[in-house]
Design an enzyme around this catalytic site. Structure first.
Site, PDB file in Angstrom:
ATOM      1  N   ASP A 135       0.940  -1.274  -0.018  1.00  0.00           N
ATOM      2  CA  ASP A 135      -0.091  -0.092  -0.087  1.00  0.00           C
ATOM      3  C   ASP A 135       0.941   1.273  -0.016  1.00  0.00           C
ATOM      4  OD1 ASP A 135      -2.659   1.014   0.523  1.00  0.00           O
ATOM      5  OD2 ASP A 135      -1.826   1.842   2.129  1.00  0.00           O
ATOM      6  N   GLU A 152       1.918  -0.547  -5.010  1.00  0.00           N
ATOM      7  CA  GLU A 152       0.950   0.347  -5.180  1.00  0.00           C
ATOM      8  C   GLU A 152       1.564   1.781  -5.274  1.00  0.00           C
ATOM      9  OE1 GLU A 152      -3.205   2.863  -4.053  1.00  0.00           O
ATOM     10  OE2 GLU A 152      -1.515   2.501  -2.608  1.00  0.00           O
TER      11      GLU A 152
END
Ligand code: NOJ
Length: 546
Positions: free
Chosen positions: A207, A283
């Site tokens: 993330d 990401e």
């Protein structure tokens, strides 16, 4: 030597809150996912990516992690997680778990300790705590903004009851940013990786992979609003302007700094200690010229391709993104990735126009995504052709909605629980004893898994057909075989090996396909074959065997 599985995998994203609820509390759970593994395996994918299921106050739907090495009771137990991984493996599905290194929940024990500790203490040094500016220290330390809107700093009250230091939060104030220059934070990150690797996880989705390193001289940045704007998917139309907005914040004080790769070099060494081709996908929404850093041979393995996700319904633009993507990663030898949607973006049907037209386009785009070399990600419900749900404001949960005072609706519309069966909510998602955490639309009866299995022309059958062929067709297995030949205006043709071609008509007129062949898969029942001639009505496409 066989290439590792992740170089050409199809990966299904499960958003646990909304996949399948087995205990009837209105929120999905791990045992619900286990119960639907046969459904996932039948799609023909190689792996499942699970969005966070760790203990969390759920202020950002689990991306506010209070304990990265445990399971939130709303989702089940650590034994359920173990069982899920084992059952997935038994069905030849790999499992990718989400790690959220950029920030923790403000309820993580570390942050609570920091609040109880003095300025300058080791407890505070795990985060970014700074004195404020101005004589009274009542001005934030920098002008940085939160991706979710508003400022990126919140002031705390010290133990003596007086207003004190400020802490950094790139997202919601309940998500304080961790300080990755701190060896303790680095060691803890490795412990989290090892914990899940030991448990059998095959990989990680990282993330905010572009955010971990900050310029710790804490300078102001030019045009701070650009930080918020650059990351707004709803503003990205794949245009040069949108790309330039992102260029502005790439390699800046807050995002995409070169030092972030030092963290991934350590991670890569740990992953390489394990057998079984473990992997990590970043990401990181960075311009193409910055992407290769994240997937060099000594950093991570894949990087999400947001430019493809943002590409508009336009043959020239889609072609341009494909070419740029291939070029940007080719010199480090990393496989490209392709995705049409995820839990942060409008669903592809809605993004491409909504309604029946949006669905036609989305199905044609899926033919392209599944025919490209590299890895492809499918977000749960995409295979059903779901669109974003219209929600009353009173139902919304996304901090983006609240932090912008409702100016942005946020991402809840794409996160509504999956419809499995029946003709009314909760459509088999749960037993209905409690309301689902987000309300489902009343007109989803035509989009249930059960209904689509019964309809040979459904989006679900199309996804199953292309994903299964992807795993078996020699032209798709061979990662070298790929050409984008010239095609008439408004038509895109992709050639893979062994005579496989994908052709899509982006125009509003029917066209005769420039390539002929046997139709393996069509995005719509109206695609017509007469002898050698394939006619593609507007917004349709086909895979042809020539
Ligand atoms: C990206 C995640 O996908 C998103 O859902 C989340 O809100 C932010 N990162 C913050 O963790």
């Amino acid at each position: 030597m066989a290439t590792p599985w992740w170089t050409r995998a199809a990966i299904y994203q499960v958003y646990p809150r909304s996949f399948r609820d087995l205990n009837g509390d209105g929120t999905g759970d791990l045992r619900g996912i286990v119960s639907e593994l046969p459904y996932i395996a039948a799609l023909g994918v190689d792996a499942v990516w699970l969005s966070p299921f760790y203990p969390s106050p759920q202020r950002d739907s689990g991306y506010d992690v209070a304990d990265p090495r445990a399971v939130d009771p709303i989702y089940g137990t650590i034994e359920d997680a173990r069982e899920l991984i084992a059952q997935a493996h038994a069905r030849a599905l790999r499992v990718i778990v989400d790690v959220v290194p950029n920030h923790s929940s403000s309820e993580r024990a570390w942050f609570q300790e920091a609040l109880r500790s003095e300025p300058g203490s080791p407890e505070r040094a795990r985060y970014h705590f700074l004195d404020g500016r101005g004589l009274a220290g009542d001005q934030p330390p920098t002008n940085w903004t939160s991706w979710f809107g508003g400022g990126a700093w919140t002031r705390v009250v010290e133990l003596d009851g007086r207003p004190g230091q400020w802490y950094l939060h790139t997202f919601d104030e309940s998500q304080p940013d961790l300080n990755w220059s701190n060896p303790e934070v680095r060691a803890d990150g490795l412990e989290t990786l090892r914990f899940w690797l030991d448990m059998g996880a095959d990989g990680f989705r990282v993330d905010v992979a572009l955010g971990l390193a900050k310029d710790m001289s804490y300078p102001d940045i030019d045009d701070p609003e650009s930080l918020t704007l650059a990351m707004r998917m709803d503003l990205d139309d794949g245009s040069v302007d949108a790309m330039n907005r992102r260029r502005k914040v790439a390699n800046s004080a807050v995002l995409d700094r070169d030092e972030v790769q030092d963290v991934y070099r350590e991670w890569r060494q740990v992953m390489d200690e394990y057998d079984g081709d473990r992997m990590a996908v970043a990401e990181a929404w960075v311009p193409p010229e910055r992407a290769a850093r994240y997937v060099a041979p000594d950093t991570l393995h894949q990087i999400f391709n947001f430019d493809f996700m943002a590409a508009p319904w336009d043959a020239v633009r889609v072609r341009g993104v494909i070419e740029k993507t291939m070029a940007s990663l080719s010199y480090v030898g990393a496989p490209p990735t392709w995705a049409l949607s995820n839990h942060d973006t409008p669903r592809v049907v809605s993004r491409l126009g909504g309604g029946p037209l949006g669905l036609r386009r989305a199905r044609a785009m899926a033919l392209i995504a599944h025919a490209l070399p590299g890895a492809v990600y499918v977000y749960q419900g995409e295979e059903l052709g779901l669109s974003d749900a219209l929600l009353p404001d009173s139902a919304r949960q996304d901090p983006v909605f609240f932090r912008t005072g409702g100016a942005q609706l946020g991402r809840d519309g794409a996160r509504v629980p999956v419809p499995w069966s029946g003709s009314e909510p909760p459509y088999g998602f749960s037993d209905g004893s409690l309301p689902t955490w987000l309300p489902q639309p009343t007109d989803w009866a035509a989009f249930t898994v059960e209904g689509e299995i019964a309809d040979p022309n459904s989006a679900l059958h199309q996804y199953r057909a292309t994903l299964r062929l992807r795993a078996a067709h020699p032209g798709l297995v061979d990662q070298q075989a790929f050409v984008l030949p010239e095609a008439p205006e408004g038509v895109l043709v992709l050639e893979r090996g062994a005579g496989l071609r994908c052709v899509v008509n982006f125009t509003d007129e029917a066209v005769t396909s420039p390539v002929s062949g046997r139709v393996l898969v069509a995005s719509d029942a109206s695609v017509m074959v007469e002898g050698d001639r394939v006619t593609l009505p507007p917004s349709t496409g086909a895979w042809l065997q020539t």
